[in-house]
Design a protein around this motif. Structure first.
Motif, PDB file in Angstrom:
ATOM      1  N   ASN A   1     -35.773 -37.333  17.699  1.00 43.92           N
ATOM      2  CA  ASN A   1     -34.251 -37.166  17.344  1.00 43.92           C
ATOM      3  C   ASN A   1     -33.648 -38.518  17.923  1.00 43.92           C
ATOM      4  O   ASN A   1     -32.565 -38.459  18.548  1.00 43.92           O
ATOM      5  CB  ASN A   1     -33.546 -36.092  17.776  1.00 43.92           C
TER       6      ASN A   1
ATOM      7  N   ASP B   1     -29.863 -32.150  16.107  1.00 46.36           N
ATOM      8  CA  ASP B   1     -30.329 -31.673  17.366  1.00 46.36           C
ATOM      9  C   ASP B   1     -30.415 -33.014  18.338  1.00 46.36           C
ATOM     10  O   ASP B   1     -30.464 -34.174  17.951  1.00 46.36           O
ATOM     11  CB  ASP B   1     -31.884 -31.465  16.739  1.00 46.36           C
TER      12      ASP B   1
ATOM     13  N   PRO C   1     -32.286 -31.959  12.147  1.00 47.13           N
ATOM     14  CA  PRO C   1     -32.715 -33.347  13.117  1.00 47.13           C
ATOM     15  C   PRO C   1     -32.026 -34.412  12.623  1.00 47.13           C
ATOM     16  O   PRO C   1     -31.078 -34.358  11.789  1.00 47.13           O
ATOM     17  CB  PRO C   1     -34.385 -33.344  12.524  1.00 47.13           C
TER      18      PRO C   1
ATOM     19  N   ASN D   1     -27.904 -26.298  12.463  1.00 50.95           N
ATOM     20  CA  ASN D   1     -28.179 -27.574  13.085  1.00 50.95           C
ATOM     21  C   ASN D   1     -29.393 -28.158  12.366  1.00 50.95           C
ATOM     22  O   ASN D   1     -30.148 -27.465  11.503  1.00 50.95           O
ATOM     23  CB  ASN D   1     -28.510 -27.196  14.491  1.00 50.95           C
TER      24      ASN D   1
END
Length: 222
Positions: A118, A92, A18, A16
């Protein structure tokens, strides 16, 4: 020919990162080429990333581009596309960290700043927002449209409509994702005027002092 094996059912991208991108991921599969001179790309949720970290015919490293959706992924090697698989990599989720100011008058505010992360590296098509149950108004559109203005990946603007209440949540929603900060905003209670007796000699005296009595006039000047 190695290129005939690029359509691999074993394609895997995990992790994962940003919404602004920049995360290094390892792609596992087959048919990525016998050397790093091949032209390799990864398409993650519709966003294309050029991969320059060739490791072997079955492994390469890619730096994820800015994005938001990761429902599928495939790779392209020398213009040959692999099979499409569900991506285990995820961008994210948006997060609200604070709002400024944290309170305002019953008449509302031209805008409050929503700070977080984000929110995306480019403006989403539409951002909906709420202060309590009231929808945010666009400061950039003179408060005539119910939407939130995007400023950056970490900043949004919400015009606060007239209202009342305390400990109100501030929420935003875009691209099927949402973020909420509970107990984020208070409306000031409306001031109440109780009396304004004149202290001059004559009722028509110009410039005489006038004392105004009431409650909720604030705790400081201005």
């Amino acid at each position: 020919d190695w290129s005939s094996d690029v359509c691999s059912s074993d394609l895997f991208v995990g992790g994962n990162g940003p919404a602004t991108g920049g995360t290094m991921v390892t792609v596992l599969g087959a048919g990525f080429g016998p050397s790093p001179v091949e032209e390799q790309q990864m398409v993650l949720g519709g966003t294309t990333t050029v991969c320059t970290g060739w490791i072997s015919d079955t492994s390469m490293a890619c730096v994820v581009a800015p994005g938001h959706s990761t429902n599928n992924v495939y790779v392209v090697v020398n213009e040959l596309e692999s099979n499409v698989v569900n991506a285990t990599f995820s961008y994210d989720q948006p997060v609200i960290l604070s709002v400024d100011p944290e309170n305002g008058p019953p008449a509302g505010l031209q805008y409050l700043t929503i700070t977080g992360r984000n929110f995306g590296s480019v403006p989403p098509p539409m951002i909906h927002g709420w202060v309590g149950r009231l929808k945010c108004l666009s400061p950039m559109k003179m408060g005539l449209v119910e939407e939130v203005d995007w400023v950056s990946d970490s900043s949004l603007l919400c015009g606060v409509p007239p209202g009342s209440g305390k400990n109100l949540a501030v929420k935003v929603e875009f691209r099927g994702e949402s973020a909420e900060l509970k107990k984020a905003f208070d409306y000031f209670p409306a001031p109440v005027l109780l009396s304004a007796p004149q202290t001059g000699v004559y009722p028509s005296q110009i410039g005489g002092p006038l004392s105004i009595f009431g409650v909720r006039f604030g705790v400081r000047n201005g």
